[in-house]
Enzyme design. Structure first.
Site, PDB file in Angstrom:
ATOM      1  N   CYS A 137       0.839  -1.206   0.000  1.00  0.00           N
ATOM      2  CA  CYS A 137       0.000   0.000   0.000  1.00  0.00           C
ATOM      3  C   CYS A 137       0.868   1.248   0.000  1.00  0.00           C
ATOM      4  O   CYS A 137       1.360   1.674   1.052  1.00  0.00           O
ATOM      5  CB  CYS A 137      -0.933  -0.019   1.207  1.00  0.00           C
ATOM      6  SG  CYS A 137      -2.005   1.434   1.295  1.00  0.00           S
ATOM      7  N   CYS A 140      -0.555   4.120   2.049  1.00  0.00           N
ATOM      8  CA  CYS A 140      -0.366   3.967   3.497  1.00  0.00           C
ATOM      9  C   CYS A 140       1.078   4.215   3.895  1.00  0.00           C
ATOM     10  O   CYS A 140       1.361   4.905   4.865  1.00  0.00           O
ATOM     11  CB  CYS A 140      -0.723   2.541   3.943  1.00  0.00           C
ATOM     12  SG  CYS A 140      -2.296   1.942   3.343  1.00  0.00           S
ATOM     13  N   ASP A 141       2.006   3.635   3.152  1.00  0.00           N
ATOM     14  CA  ASP A 141       3.397   3.570   3.618  1.00  0.00           C
ATOM     15  C   ASP A 141       4.376   4.424   2.821  1.00  0.00           C
ATOM     16  O   ASP A 141       5.541   4.545   3.210  1.00  0.00           O
ATOM     17  CB  ASP A 141       3.885   2.105   3.578  1.00  0.00           C
ATOM     18  CG  ASP A 141       3.071   1.220   4.519  1.00  0.00           C
ATOM     19  OD1 ASP A 141       2.566   1.745   5.526  1.00  0.00           O
ATOM     20  OD2 ASP A 141       2.927   0.022   4.233  1.00  0.00           O
TER      21      ASP A 141
HETATM   22  C1  FAD Z   1      -0.020  -3.631   6.082  1.00  0.00           C
HETATM   23  C2  FAD Z   1      -1.126  -2.609   5.931  1.00  0.00           C
HETATM   24  C3  FAD Z   1      -0.915  -1.301   6.304  1.00  0.00           C
HETATM   25  C4  FAD Z   1      -1.927  -0.346   6.176  1.00  0.00           C
HETATM   26  N1  FAD Z   1      -1.685   0.929   6.593  1.00  0.00           N
HETATM   27  C5  FAD Z   1      -2.680   1.854   6.513  1.00  0.00           C
HETATM   28  C6  FAD Z   1      -2.461   3.178   6.960  1.00  0.00           C
HETATM   29  O1  FAD Z   1      -1.369   3.537   7.408  1.00  0.00           O
HETATM   30  N2  FAD Z   1      -3.502   4.044   6.873  1.00  0.00           N
HETATM   31  C7  FAD Z   1      -4.719   3.685   6.360  1.00  0.00           C
HETATM   32  O2  FAD Z   1      -5.630   4.506   6.340  1.00  0.00           O
HETATM   33  N3  FAD Z   1      -4.939   2.434   5.906  1.00  0.00           N
HETATM   34  C8  FAD Z   1      -3.953   1.514   5.975  1.00  0.00           C
HETATM   35  N4  FAD Z   1      -4.168   0.242   5.492  1.00  0.00           N
HETATM   36  C9  FAD Z   1      -5.465  -0.058   4.869  1.00  0.00           C
HETATM   37  C10 FAD Z   1      -6.532  -0.293   5.944  1.00  0.00           C
HETATM   38  O3  FAD Z   1      -6.044  -1.209   6.892  1.00  0.00           O
HETATM   39  C11 FAD Z   1      -7.806  -0.822   5.298  1.00  0.00           C
HETATM   40  O4  FAD Z   1      -8.249   0.104   4.322  1.00  0.00           O
HETATM   41  C12 FAD Z   1      -8.904  -0.994   6.346  1.00  0.00           C
HETATM   42  O5  FAD Z   1      -8.476  -1.872   7.367  1.00  0.00           O
HETATM   43  C13 FAD Z   1     -10.176  -1.561   5.724  1.00  0.00           C
HETATM   44  O6  FAD Z   1     -11.089  -1.702   6.753  1.00  0.00           O
HETATM   45  P1  FAD Z   1     -12.338  -2.692   6.651  1.00  0.00           P
HETATM   46  O7  FAD Z   1     -13.034  -2.553   7.964  1.00  0.00           O
HETATM   47  O8  FAD Z   1     -13.080  -2.448   5.419  1.00  0.00           O
HETATM   48  O9  FAD Z   1     -11.739  -4.170   6.497  1.00  0.00           O
HETATM   49  P2  FAD Z   1     -10.612  -4.980   7.253  1.00  0.00           P
HETATM   50  O10 FAD Z   1      -9.737  -4.126   8.079  1.00  0.00           O
HETATM   51  O11 FAD Z   1      -9.995  -5.822   6.196  1.00  0.00           O
HETATM   52  O12 FAD Z   1     -11.446  -5.921   8.243  1.00  0.00           O
HETATM   53  C14 FAD Z   1     -12.190  -7.003   7.750  1.00  0.00           C
HETATM   54  C15 FAD Z   1     -12.831  -7.744   8.923  1.00  0.00           C
HETATM   55  O13 FAD Z   1     -13.727  -8.723   8.413  1.00  0.00           O
HETATM   56  C16 FAD Z   1     -13.579  -9.921   9.150  1.00  0.00           C
HETATM   57  N5  FAD Z   1     -14.034 -11.038   8.314  1.00  0.00           N
HETATM   58  C17 FAD Z   1     -13.718 -11.312   7.011  1.00  0.00           C
HETATM   59  N6  FAD Z   1     -14.333 -12.456   6.609  1.00  0.00           N
HETATM   60  C18 FAD Z   1     -15.061 -12.897   7.679  1.00  0.00           C
HETATM   61  C19 FAD Z   1     -15.898 -14.019   7.908  1.00  0.00           C
HETATM   62  N7  FAD Z   1     -16.165 -14.942   6.962  1.00  0.00           N
HETATM   63  N8  FAD Z   1     -16.458 -14.164   9.134  1.00  0.00           N
HETATM   64  C20 FAD Z   1     -16.249 -13.241  10.105  1.00  0.00           C
HETATM   65  N9  FAD Z   1     -15.468 -12.147   9.932  1.00  0.00           N
HETATM   66  C21 FAD Z   1     -14.878 -11.995   8.750  1.00  0.00           C
HETATM   67  C22 FAD Z   1     -12.095  -9.956   9.502  1.00  0.00           C
HETATM   68  O14 FAD Z   1     -11.840 -10.814  10.597  1.00  0.00           O
HETATM   69  C23 FAD Z   1     -11.847  -8.477   9.824  1.00  0.00           C
HETATM   70  O15 FAD Z   1     -12.176  -8.230  11.162  1.00  0.00           O
HETATM   71  C24 FAD Z   1      -3.191  -0.728   5.639  1.00  0.00           C
HETATM   72  C25 FAD Z   1      -3.405  -2.053   5.237  1.00  0.00           C
HETATM   73  C26 FAD Z   1      -2.402  -2.985   5.374  1.00  0.00           C
HETATM   74  C27 FAD Z   1      -2.650  -4.424   4.967  1.00  0.00           C
END
Ligand code: FAD
Length: 321
Positions: A137, A140-141
Site C-alpha cells: 500500500c 499507506c506507507d
Molecule cells: C499492512 C497494511 C498497512 C496499512 N496501513 C494503513 C495506513 O497507514 N492508513 C490507512 O488509512 N490504511 C492503511 N491500510 C489499509 C486499511 O487497513 C484498510 O483500508 C482498512 O483496514 C479496511 O477496513 P475494513 O473494515 O473495510 O476491512 P478490514 O480491516 O480488512 O477488516 C475485515 C474484517 O472482516 C472480518 N471477516 C472477514 N471475513 C469474515 C468471515 N467470513 N467471518 C467473520 N469475519 C470476517 C475480519 O476478521 C476483519 O475483522 C493498511 C493495510 C495494510 C494491509
C-alpha cells in the site's frame, strides 16, 4: 442445539468499517452484535506505524488504534463475538449468518464489512521483509520512503497509480512488470510514460527481496528476466507489491450483486446493496480508496442507512397494523 444470537443490527467484520458501524449503530439504540472473524481489528492489526488517521499528531500503532475503536464500540453498547462465518442466508429477514461451530446469528439488518486482502507474490523473502521495506500500500506507507529509491511491482491500474503516487516521495521510481505491455488504462499509461521520475523495466519478475543493513530492511530486488532467465539486482529501499486485492465476498456469491472483481456493488452515494436491509462498507465495497479513514466513513454511512431502513420498515408495519 446450536446457540442463536439475535439483534436488530448484525455486523460482519471488525475492522475500521465494522467497528465504526458498531459505534453509530449502538448509539442509535440498535444493540449491534459484531462478528469479529479470524482477524479481530482487521488489516490495521497487521501493521505498525499509522501516520494518516486523523486526530493523532504523533505516529500511532495500527493494533492500538483498533483496540481503541473496539473499546469505544463496546463502551457505547456493541457486543463483540469471536466467530468465523461460513454460511449466509439473505433470502429473508431476519438475515442469518452461521458460524463455523454452528452458532446462528440473526439480524433485522446486516452490515457487511469483511474487507479485502492484498495479493502478494508469496515469496519467503517477501514475508520476511513485510513492514521493513516491503508493502502492498503506497498510500499507506509511501511517506516512510521519502527521498529513497523504490520499486512498484505490477502492470494494472493499481500498479500504475501507486507508481505515480510514489513520485510525491521519491525521485527514482521503477515499475517492474513481467510482460512487455501494461494492462492499465491508456490515460494512466500516458501519465506514467510521461513522468520523468518513473522508468519501467519490462519482462522482469521478482525472484527475491534482498535483505540487508542494520536494522535489517530491504536493500534490493533480484529480478529474473522472464525471457532469458537472467538475474539482475535492482537497488531499492522500498518495494510495493501492487498486483491487486481480493475482497472477502465468497459467502455472498449468487446472493448479492458483485462487480467483475468480486466487490459488493452498492447504490451510488449509499451503502445499500442489491438486497434490501443488507448494507456494505469498507474495503469490501471500495476498490478505489482502501484506507482506514474511508472504511470508517462508509461504516458510519452503513449504520445510518441501516437505522433509516429499520425506521421505515417499523413505521410501515405500525401504519399497516
Ligand atoms: C499492512 C497494511 C498497512 C496499512 N496501513 C494503513 C495506513 O497507514 N492508513 C490507512 O488509512 N490504511 C492503511 N491500510 C489499509 C486499511 O487497513 C484498510 O483500508 C482498512 O483496514 C479496511 O477496513 P475494513 O473494515 O473495510 O476491512 P478490514 O480491516 O480488512 O477488516 C475485515 C474484517 O472482516 C472480518 N471477516 C472477514 N471475513 C469474515 C468471515 N467470513 N467471518 C467473520 N469475519 C470476517 C475480519 O476478521 C476483519 O475483522 C493498511 C493495510 C495494510 C494491509
Amino acid at each position: 442445539m446450536p446457540a442463536t444470537h439475535s439483534t436488530r443490527m448484525l455486523i460482519l467484520g471488525s475492522g475500521p468499517a465494522g467497528l465504526s458501524a458498531a459505534i453509530y449503530g449502538a448509539r442509535a439504540g440498535m444493540a449491534p452484535i459484531v462478528v469479529q472473524g479470524i482477524q479481530p481489528g482487521g488489516q490495521l492489526t497487521t501493521t505498525t506505524d499509522v501516520e494518516n488517521y486523523p486526530g493523532f499528531r504523533d505516529v500511532i500503532q495500527g493494533p492500538w488504534l483498533m483496540e481503541e475503536m473496539q473499546a469505544q464500540a463496546e463502551h457505547v453498547g456493541a457486543r463483540m463475538v469471536w466467530d468465523h462465518i461460513v454460511e449466509a442466508d439473505l433470502s429473508r429477514r431476519p438475515f442469518r449468518l452461521i458460524g463455523d461451530g454452528g452458532t446462528v446469528y440473526s439480524g433485522d439488518v446486516l452490515v457487511i464489512a469483511t474487507g479485502a486482502q492484498a495479493k502478494w507474490l508469496n515469496l519467503p523473502s517477501e514475508e520476511h521483509l513485510k513492514g521493513r521495506g516491503v508493502s502492498a500500500c503506497a498510500t499507506c506507507d509511501g511517506f516512510f520512503y521519502r527521498g529513497k529509491k523504490v520499486a512498484v511491482i505490477g502492470g494494472g491500474n493499481t500498479a500504475v497509480e501507486e507508481a505515480l503516487y510514489m513520485t510525491n516521495h521519491s525521485h527514482e521510481v521503477t515499475l517492474i512488470h513481467r510482460r512487455d505491455s501494461l494492462r492499465a488504462e491508456k490515460i494512466l499509461q500516458d501519465r506514467l510514460f510521461a513522468h520523468p521520475n518513473i522508468r519501467v523495466l519490462w519482462n522482469k519478475a521478482v525472484d527475491r527481496f534482498v535483505a540487508g543493513g542494520d536494522p535489517e530492511g530491504l536493500v534490493g530486488l533480484d529480478l529474473r528476466d522472464t525471457k532469458t532467465g537472467e538475474i539482475d539486482r535492482l537497488e531499492v529501499e522500498g518495494g510495493f507489491v501492487a498486483i491487486g486485492h481480493s475482497p472477502a465476498t465468497e459467502l455472498f456469491k449468487g446472493k448479492l450483486a458483485l462487480d467483475a472483481d468480486g466487490y459488493i456493488e452498492v447504490e451510488t452515494g449509499t451503502t445499500r446493496t442489491s438486497v434490501a436491509g443488507v448494507f456494505a462498507c469498507g474495503d469490501v465495497m471500495d476498490k478505489v480508496y482502501r484506507q482506514a479513514v474511508t472504511a470508517a466513513g462508509t461504516g458510519c454511512m452503513a449504520a445510518l442507512d441501516a437505522e433509516r431502513f429499520l425506521a421505515e420498515m417499523e413505521f410501515e408495519a405500525s401504519a399497516a397494523a
